[in-house]
Design a protein around this motif. Structure first.
Motif, PDB file in Angstrom:
ATOM      1  N   THR A 127      42.779  33.517  42.138  1.00 32.42           N
ATOM      2  CA  THR A 127      42.740  32.767  41.196  1.00 32.42           C
ATOM      3  C   THR A 127      41.422  31.778  41.573  1.00 32.42           C
ATOM      4  N   VAL A 128      41.832  31.333  42.796  1.00 36.25           N
ATOM      5  CA  VAL A 128      40.130  30.131  43.607  1.00 36.25           C
ATOM      6  C   VAL A 128      39.504  30.784  43.990  1.00 36.25           C
ATOM      7  N   CYS A 129      39.888  32.739  45.154  1.00 32.98           N
ATOM      8  CA  CYS A 129      38.055  33.056  46.005  1.00 32.98           C
ATOM      9  C   CYS A 129      37.646  33.822  44.439  1.00 32.98           C
ATOM     10  N   THR A 130      35.549  33.116  44.520  1.00 35.14           N
ATOM     11  CA  THR A 130      34.877  33.161  43.943  1.00 35.14           C
ATOM     12  C   THR A 130      33.944  34.157  44.357  1.00 35.14           C
ATOM     13  N   TRP A 131      34.207  34.402  45.888  1.00 34.29           N
ATOM     14  CA  TRP A 131      32.758  35.954  45.822  1.00 34.29           C
ATOM     15  C   TRP A 131      33.189  36.851  45.598  1.00 34.29           C
ATOM     16  N   ARG A 132      31.442  37.290  45.123  1.00 37.95           N
ATOM     17  CA  ARG A 132      31.732  38.593  44.219  1.00 37.95           C
ATOM     18  C   ARG A 132      31.044  39.686  44.881  1.00 37.95           C
ATOM     19  N   PRO A 133      30.877  40.769  45.099  1.00 36.74           N
ATOM     20  CA  PRO A 133      29.864  41.346  45.832  1.00 36.74           C
ATOM     21  C   PRO A 133      28.615  41.829  44.954  1.00 36.74           C
ATOM     22  N   LEU A 134      27.510  41.829  44.933  1.00 42.93           N
ATOM     23  CA  LEU A 134      26.060  41.890  44.402  1.00 42.93           C
ATOM     24  C   LEU A 134      25.808  42.968  43.962  1.00 42.93           C
ATOM     25  N   ASN A 135      26.405  44.731  44.778  1.00 37.56           N
ATOM     26  CA  ASN A 135      25.700  45.560  44.628  1.00 37.56           C
ATOM     27  C   ASN A 135      27.560  46.333  44.295  1.00 37.56           C
ATOM     28  N   LYS A 136      28.649  46.181  43.873  1.00 35.45           N
ATOM     29  CA  LYS A 136      29.571  46.911  43.419  1.00 35.45           C
ATOM     30  C   LYS A 136      29.080  47.773  42.650  1.00 35.45           C
ATOM     31  N   THR A 137      29.363  49.351  43.002  1.00 37.16           N
ATOM     32  CA  THR A 137      28.769  49.669  41.957  1.00 37.16           C
ATOM     33  C   THR A 137      30.865  50.213  41.001  1.00 37.16           C
ATOM     34  N   ASN A 138      32.073  49.676  41.758  1.00 42.21           N
ATOM     35  CA  ASN A 138      32.863  50.340  40.611  1.00 42.21           C
ATOM     36  C   ASN A 138      33.788  48.684  40.911  1.00 42.21           C
ATOM     37  N   CYS A 139      33.669  48.490  39.315  1.00 45.38           N
ATOM     38  CA  CYS A 139      34.261  47.106  39.400  1.00 45.38           C
ATOM     39  C   CYS A 139      35.455  47.280  38.923  1.00 45.38           C
ATOM     40  N   ASN A 140      36.307  47.876  39.737  1.00 43.25           N
ATOM     41  CA  ASN A 140      37.863  48.124  39.357  1.00 43.25           C
ATOM     42  C   ASN A 140      38.299  48.514  40.528  1.00 43.25           C
ATOM     43  N   GLU A 141      37.628  48.881  41.537  1.00 48.26           N
ATOM     44  CA  GLU A 141      38.551  48.783  42.881  1.00 48.26           C
ATOM     45  C   GLU A 141      38.656  47.283  42.904  1.00 48.26           C
ATOM     46  N   SER A 142      39.644  46.830  43.708  1.00 47.77           N
ATOM     47  CA  SER A 142      39.981  46.498  44.080  1.00 47.77           C
ATOM     48  C   SER A 142      38.681  45.572  45.438  1.00 47.77           C
TER      49      SER A 142
END
Length: 446
Positions: A127-142
């Motif tokens: 819930t609190v971790c907000t970092w997300r990759p910029l070039n992630k190809t599959n958004c369903n992978e954890s």
């Protein structure tokens, strides 16, 4: 459910239906044993010319024995006392059997504790971790545990998880040194939050499906998912250790088995609704289902845009599991004392204070090592849970039926599955379930 392709319709329904049926059989069996145990206690009371119930002590493992109303007959096989499986194990098992029973309970509670200590920090972390990759190809992978938690910090997601584990234990761990009583209001609030969360999840999933936005494409069968399904379903249908407190207050028990059957049908229907809406809505299912309602791993798509629903569902395990943790921890402590301490011997305060640490430290170590809640649930439910739900009730009723009082009086609460063949079938089923899970874990490790 693990984070993998959504699984299965026919397979899920069949296995869950079988597990529900076997669980109902053992519920009726435990009810029968309760009735026999009550009759044995009344016979003893009549022989000793006593009508007073045993002293109630804080050290009694699990639930206490408590008389609800004066007995109208001394040896009738009826349900009027609070009896727990620990008391019944003492009555119908020998010393070795009783110790094995408490060992099974302790292992099960250790698994419970490990799940709680892992699930709450994992929900907080995600819930609190907000970092997300910029070039992630599959958004369903954890996201992996080695990736950052925040863009402005060097802490990884695993670091943040372990910090939350430490905070969780430091906050709630000290409760294990005390005794928790009068939790009615707390349980009502927790139960209300649970039903609200389940209702929201079902409604949101149904809305997605109604708008043809479902991403799940479940296959007809996936044998790899069956072993963990055993463990999860043991938790879903487990109420055997709470039957005395659930059944005893019921005034009219003439239709008790019909009420229990209707209850199990309702539970099965509810879990089927929750599960099937989930597997058809989401392309992959996380081991904590509530986390599926947060935005995906790219930080955008979500089943709902209402942030209250997103965060309420994501933090739902935090509220419910945190309130139950002290009760489970104290129960584990008491059962550890019953397993290792002799009731007629006085022990120093130093020795008794050792057991709260024994109750809390091992689950904390497990949670520090892994945050795979699905694996913890699968192992705990498949092994210790199968023992409590299948093996213990089958053996209890087998030995209870050998008591002379069963031949002397009619048991109005005798299980409809009274043939010895059902006991054999239950034990065989438990062997199949545990064997299936064991083989799967061995193959998976290879």
């Amino acid at each position: 459910m693990a984070e993998r392709g959504s699984e299965t319709g026919a397979q899920y329904g069949t296995v869950v239906g079988l597990l529900s049926f076997f669980s109902y059989i053992t519920v009726t069996i435990v009810t029968e044993v309760m009735a026999v145990a009550n009759a044995v206690l009344r016979r003893q009371a009549a022989q000793n010319s006593q009508e007073d119930s045993p002293d109630i002590k804080e050290e009694v493992p699990l639930l206490q024995d408590r008389r609800l109303d004066p007995p109208r007959c001394s040896v009738s096989i009826i349900l009027v006392l609070f009896l727990f499986q620990g008391k019944m194990a003492k009555m119908f098992f020998n010393n070795v059997g009783e110790k094995l029973f408490y060992l099974c309970i302790v292992i099960y509670l250790y698994g419970d504790m490990s799940i709680y200590v892992a699930a709450v920090p994992k929900s907080l972390r995600d819930t609190v971790c907000t970092w997300r990759p910029l070039n992630k190809t599959n958004c369903n992978e954890s996201l992996s545990d080695s990736e950052p938690c925040w863009s402005t910090s060097s802490l990884t997601r695993m670091d943040a998880y372990r910090i939350f584990v430490a905070c969780f234990i430091l906050t709630l761990g000290p409760f294990v040194f005390f005794n928790v009583q009068k939790t009615k209001i707390l349980q009502v609030i927790t139960g209300s939050a649970r039903w609200l969360a389940f209702g929201i999840m079902i409604v949101l999933a149904v809305m997605q499906l109604a708008q043809h936005k479902g991403q799940g494409r479940p296959v007809m069968a996936n044998i790899a998912g069956v072993p963990n399904l055993f463990g999860v379903c043991v938790y879903s249908f487990m109420c055997h250790h709470s039957l005395p407190s659930l059944i005893t207050p019921i005034k009219d028990k003439s239709k008790l088995f019909k009420v229990l059957a209707a209850d199990y049908v309702l539970i099965l229907a509810f879990y089927a609704l929750l599960s099937f809406t989930g597997i058809y809505t989401f392309k992959s299912i996380k081991d904590l289902y509530t986390l599926n309602f947060l935005p995906d791993e790219c930080g955008n798509n979500s089943v709902t845009s209402v942030q209250f629903f997103q965060y309420f569902l994501a933090l739902f395990p935090v509220f419910t599991l945190s309130t139950n943790f002290p009760i489970i921890a104290i129960t584990l402590r008491n059962n550890l004392q019953t397993l290792f301490l002799k009731p007629d011997k006085d022990y120093s305060k130093c020795v008794r204070n050792l057991f709260p640490f024994l109750a809390v430290i091992p689950p904390t170590i497990v949670a520090m090592v892994t945050n795979e809640v699905e694996i913890l649930v699968g192992i705990t439910g498949s092994y210790a849970g199968a023992g409590i739900q299948y093996v213990v009730p089958a053996l209890l009723v087998y030995f209870a039926r050998k008591d002379p009082i069963v031949k002397e009086h009619q048991n109005y609460h005798r299980s409809p599955f009274s043939h010895v063949g059902w006991i054999i079938l239950i034990l065989a089923w438990s062997v199949v379930c545990v064997g299936f899970v064991t083989v799967n874990h061995v193959i998976t490790r290879k």
